[in-house]
Motif scaffolding. Structure first.
Motif, mmCIF file in Angstrom:
data_model
loop_
_atom_site.group_PDB
_atom_site.id
_atom_site.type_symbol
_atom_site.label_atom_id
_atom_site.label_comp_id
_atom_site.label_asym_id
_atom_site.label_seq_id
_atom_site.Cartn_x
_atom_site.Cartn_y
_atom_site.Cartn_z
ATOM 1 N N PHE A 147 37.582 -51.876 1.137
ATOM 2 C CA PHE A 147 37.128 -50.494 1.001
ATOM 3 C C PHE A 147 37.773 -49.884 -0.229
ATOM 4 O O PHE A 147 38.985 -49.986 -0.423
ATOM 5 N N GLY A 148 36.962 -49.248 -1.083
ATOM 6 C CA GLY A 148 37.522 -48.631 -2.273
ATOM 7 C C GLY A 148 36.466 -48.174 -3.256
ATOM 8 O O GLY A 148 35.266 -48.296 -3.022
ATOM 9 N N ALA A 149 36.938 -47.647 -4.385
ATOM 10 C CA ALA A 149 36.059 -47.188 -5.465
ATOM 11 C C ALA A 149 35.860 -48.346 -6.437
ATOM 12 O O ALA A 149 36.567 -48.460 -7.438
ATOM 13 N N PHE A 150 34.917 -49.206 -6.126
ATOM 14 C CA PHE A 150 34.644 -50.375 -6.952
ATOM 15 C C PHE A 150 33.520 -50.031 -7.921
ATOM 16 O O PHE A 150 32.383 -49.800 -7.511
ATOM 17 N N PHE A 151 33.829 -50.003 -9.205
ATOM 18 C CA PHE A 151 32.902 -49.467 -10.195
ATOM 19 C C PHE A 151 31.810 -50.456 -10.600
ATOM 20 O O PHE A 151 30.682 -50.056 -10.892
ATOM 21 N N ASN A 152 32.131 -51.733 -10.652
ATOM 22 C CA ASN A 152 31.198 -52.701 -11.221
ATOM 23 C C ASN A 152 30.716 -53.699 -10.174
ATOM 24 O O ASN A 152 31.462 -54.094 -9.280
ATOM 25 N N LEU A 162 29.469 -45.885 1.210
ATOM 26 C CA LEU A 162 29.793 -45.182 2.453
ATOM 27 C C LEU A 162 29.695 -43.663 2.279
ATOM 28 O O LEU A 162 29.207 -42.971 3.152
ATOM 29 N N PHE A 163 30.210 -43.170 1.171
ATOM 30 C CA PHE A 163 30.118 -41.746 0.874
ATOM 31 C C PHE A 163 30.337 -41.557 -0.621
ATOM 32 O O PHE A 163 30.691 -42.502 -1.331
ATOM 33 N N GLN A 164 30.128 -40.338 -1.088
ATOM 34 C CA GLN A 164 30.316 -40.045 -2.500
ATOM 35 C C GLN A 164 31.645 -39.325 -2.733
ATOM 36 O O GLN A 164 32.163 -38.642 -1.856
ATOM 37 N N TRP A 165 32.176 -39.511 -3.938
ATOM 38 C CA TRP A 165 33.372 -38.802 -4.344
ATOM 39 C C TRP A 165 33.195 -38.340 -5.788
ATOM 40 O O TRP A 165 32.255 -38.753 -6.469
ATOM 41 N N HIS A 166 34.083 -37.478 -6.239
ATOM 42 C CA HIS A 166 34.023 -37.000 -7.616
ATOM 43 C C HIS A 166 35.443 -36.670 -8.081
ATOM 44 O O HIS A 166 36.328 -36.397 -7.257
ATOM 45 N N PRO A 167 35.699 -36.711 -9.373
ATOM 46 C CA PRO A 167 37.031 -36.353 -9.867
ATOM 47 C C PRO A 167 37.326 -34.876 -9.626
ATOM 48 O O PRO A 167 36.460 -34.020 -9.795
ATOM 49 N N VAL A 168 38.561 -34.598 -9.207
ATOM 50 C CA VAL A 168 39.014 -33.217 -9.002
ATOM 51 C C VAL A 168 40.374 -33.047 -9.671
ATOM 52 O O VAL A 168 41.100 -34.017 -9.914
ATOM 53 N N ARG A 255 46.541 -28.603 -4.169
ATOM 54 C CA ARG A 255 45.196 -28.048 -4.093
ATOM 55 C C ARG A 255 44.279 -28.835 -5.009
ATOM 56 O O ARG A 255 44.712 -29.341 -6.046
ATOM 57 N N PHE A 256 43.019 -28.932 -4.608
ATOM 58 C CA PHE A 256 42.036 -29.671 -5.385
ATOM 59 C C PHE A 256 40.998 -28.704 -5.947
ATOM 60 O O PHE A 256 40.402 -27.924 -5.195
ATOM 61 N N VAL A 257 40.813 -28.762 -7.251
ATOM 62 C CA VAL A 257 39.869 -27.888 -7.942
ATOM 63 C C VAL A 257 38.719 -28.747 -8.466
ATOM 64 O O VAL A 257 38.947 -29.762 -9.140
ATOM 65 N N THR A 258 37.496 -28.350 -8.174
ATOM 66 C CA THR A 258 36.322 -29.107 -8.615
ATOM 67 C C THR A 258 36.213 -29.083 -10.139
ATOM 68 O O THR A 258 36.444 -28.052 -10.778
ATOM 69 N N MET A 259 35.872 -30.234 -10.708
ATOM 70 C CA MET A 259 35.652 -30.353 -12.152
ATOM 71 C C MET A 259 34.161 -30.239 -12.437
ATOM 72 O O MET A 259 33.344 -30.862 -11.759
ATOM 73 N N GLU A 260 33.816 -29.472 -13.452
ATOM 74 C CA GLU A 260 32.414 -29.343 -13.849
ATOM 75 C C GLU A 260 32.232 -29.784 -15.296
ATOM 76 O O GLU A 260 33.060 -29.464 -16.154
ATOM 77 N N PRO A 261 31.139 -30.540 -15.567
ATOM 78 C CA PRO A 261 30.110 -30.954 -14.610
ATOM 79 C C PRO A 261 30.645 -31.982 -13.608
ATOM 80 O O PRO A 261 31.514 -32.783 -13.939
ATOM 81 N N VAL A 262 30.104 -31.908 -12.395
ATOM 82 C CA VAL A 262 30.542 -32.802 -11.323
ATOM 83 C C VAL A 262 30.011 -34.212 -11.582
ATOM 84 O O VAL A 262 28.837 -34.396 -11.899
ATOM 85 N N LEU A 263 30.887 -35.210 -11.448
ATOM 86 C CA LEU A 263 30.490 -36.615 -11.604
ATOM 87 C C LEU A 263 30.483 -37.262 -10.218
ATOM 88 O O LEU A 263 31.541 -37.506 -9.640
ATOM 89 N N ALA A 264 29.314 -37.507 -9.672
ATOM 90 C CA ALA A 264 29.197 -38.086 -8.329
ATOM 91 C C ALA A 264 29.252 -39.604 -8.404
ATOM 92 O O ALA A 264 28.475 -40.235 -9.123
ATOM 93 N N LEU A 265 30.189 -40.196 -7.660
ATOM 94 C CA LEU A 265 30.383 -41.643 -7.632
ATOM 95 C C LEU A 265 30.456 -42.110 -6.187
ATOM 96 O O LEU A 265 30.650 -41.306 -5.275
ATOM 97 N N ASN A 266 30.327 -43.402 -5.975
ATOM 98 C CA ASN A 266 30.292 -43.941 -4.619
ATOM 99 C C ASN A 266 31.613 -44.598 -4.221
ATOM 100 O O ASN A 266 32.285 -45.229 -5.052
ATOM 101 N N TYR A 267 31.937 -44.451 -2.953
ATOM 102 C CA TYR A 267 33.041 -45.180 -2.327
ATOM 103 C C TYR A 267 32.400 -46.282 -1.493
ATOM 104 O O TYR A 267 31.506 -46.022 -0.693
#
Length: 323
Positions: A147-152, A162-168, A255-267
Motif C-alpha cells: 500500500f502506498g503512493a506508487f507513481f509509475n 483506493l483513494f485520492q490524495w494531493h500535496p498540502v 495543520r494542513f493547508v490546501t495547495m492550489e492548483p490542487v494536484l489529485a493523485l492516487n493511493y
C-alpha cells in the motif's frame, strides 16, 4: 561460483539507485557492508560490475549485460519460493502486507483491530518498509500486497487505486491564522523542510516549485515524513506533504493547508500481476480504505469497492463503517 541471493539483491539495488549509499539504506546495513558484498560478487565473477567515482556510480558493460539476467532470476526465484511456501502451508489463512512507516504507526493498529473482529481466523503479517522495498517485494512475490503512493506502472505489478490524495502545506499550529488555500507560487522555499531529492513526492514538489539541485535548501532534508511532521510541529519550518499524512494528525499537532492548483493523485494497493488477488487482501484493502478515510476525515474519492465491485469489498466496507 558460490554467490548468494543477498549479493545478487545488493547488485540490483546499487544498479537501480546508482548509489551505494541509497542501496545500503534500503538494505538497512552500512555502506561498507554493502560494498563488501558487491566486491565479493565481482571477485567471484572475475569482472568489475560498476564504475565508481566520487560523484557517480554506473554499470560497466559487463554489469549492464548481467543486470537483466539477475533481475529475472531473482524475481523468478522469489515467486517460486513463495509458491513452494504456500504449498507447505495449505491450510494457513495468511496474507503478507507491506505499508510505509507513517501508515504502519497511524492506521494499521486500527485496521488490525477491526479485522480481528471481522475475520478472527485470519493471520495478517504487516511489514513497515520503505516504499521502494514494498514494490520490490511485491514484484518478487515476497508480499501479497503493498500500500502506498506508487507513481509509475511496473511490469509484473497490478495497481488498484483506493483513494485520492494531493500535496498540502504542513504548518505549525498558530503560525497561519487563515484556513484558505495557498498558491504554489506563494511558498517560501527557504523555510521548507524537504524529503530526499530522489523521493518521488519530493520530485513532484520540486517540479511545481521549480527547485533545482542548486536551489535546494541546505540542512533541511529529512528521510521520513514522520520526521518532517515533528520538525513542523516544533516550529522549525514548513513542509509540503501528501494529504494522506493527515492519518497521523493525532500524533503531531500540525495543520494542513490546501495547495492550489490542487494536484489529485492516487493511493494504491499493489499486488503481483498474473495471480488472482487473495480474498484476505480484498478484506484488508476494504478495511484499510474505510479506516484511512475516517482518519483523514475527508470523503474517499475512489474506494476499492467502486473501482472493482466485489461482494467481499462492499460487505466489508459496510461492516467497517457501521462500527
Amino acid at each position: 561460483m558460490n554467490f548468494s541471493l543477498r549479493q545478487l539483491n545488493a547488485f540490483i539495488a546499487v544498479a537501480r539507485n546508482a548509489s551505494f549509499t541509497k542501496a545500503a539504506e534500503q538494505f538497512h546495513i552500512t555502506q561498507a557492508g554493502l560494498s563488501a558484498m558487491v566486491r565479493e560478487l565481482e571477485e567471484q565473477l572475475n569482472c568489475r560490475l560498476f564504475e565508481r567515482t566520487t560523484r557517480v556510480v554506473r554499470l560497466t558493460p559487463a554489469g549492464a549485460r548481467l543486470l537483466p539476467v539477475v533481475e529475472r532470476t531473482v524475481g523468478e526465484l522469489g515467486a517460486a519460493a513463495a509458491d513452494v511456501a504456500s504449498l507447505e502451508r495449505p491450510q494457513r489463512n495468511r496474507a503478507r502486507i507491506g505499508v510505509t512507516p507513517l501508515i504502519a504507526c497511524s492506521v494499521i493498529p486500527d485496521v488490525l483491530k477491526r479485522l480481528q473482529r471481522i475475520v478472527p481466523e485470519a493471520d495478517f503479517e504487516v511489514s513497515d518498509l520503505d516504499r521502494a522495498l514494498i514494490q520490490g517485494q511485491v514484484e518478487r512475490g515476497e508480499l501479497d500486497a503493498g500500500f502506498g503512493a506508487f507513481f509509475n506502472r511496473v511490469s509484473g505489478i497490478r495497481r488498484r487505486a483506493l483513494f485520492q490524495w494531493h500535496p498540502v502545506l504542513a504548518v505549525a499550529p498558530g503560525s497561519r491564522r487563515t484556513t484558505s488555500p495557498t498558491a504554489w507560487t506563494d511558498v517560501a522555499i527557504d523555510n521548507l523542510i524537504s524529503l530526499p531529492r530522489d523521493n518521488p513526492i519530493q520530485q513532484l514538489v520540486d517540479r511545481r516549485l521549480h527547485i533545482t539541485p542548486a536551489d535546494a535548501p541546505k540542512g533541511r532534508t529529512v528521510t521520513h515524513l514522520e520526521t518532517a511532521m515533528a520538525m513542523v510541529e516544533a516550529g522549525l519550518g514548513q513542509a509540503i506533504v501528501p494529504s494522506f499524512a493527515a492519518v497521523a494528525r493525532s500524533r503531531w499537532r500540525v495543520r494542513f493547508v490546501t495547495m492550489e492548483p490542487v494536484l489529485a493523485l492516487n493511493y494504491y494497493c499493489i499486488t503481483p500481476a498474473g495471480r488472482p488477488v487473495p480474498p484476505l487482501v480484498e478484506h484488508f484493502a476494504a478495511v484499510f480504505t474505510a479506516v484511512a478515510g475516517m482518519h483523514m476525515k475527508t470523503p474517499k474519492k475512489t474506494p476499492l469497492s467502486q473501482r472493482r465491485p466485489t461482494r467481499i469489498g462492499n460487505d466489508m466496507a459496510r461492516q467497517v463503517l457501521a462500527r
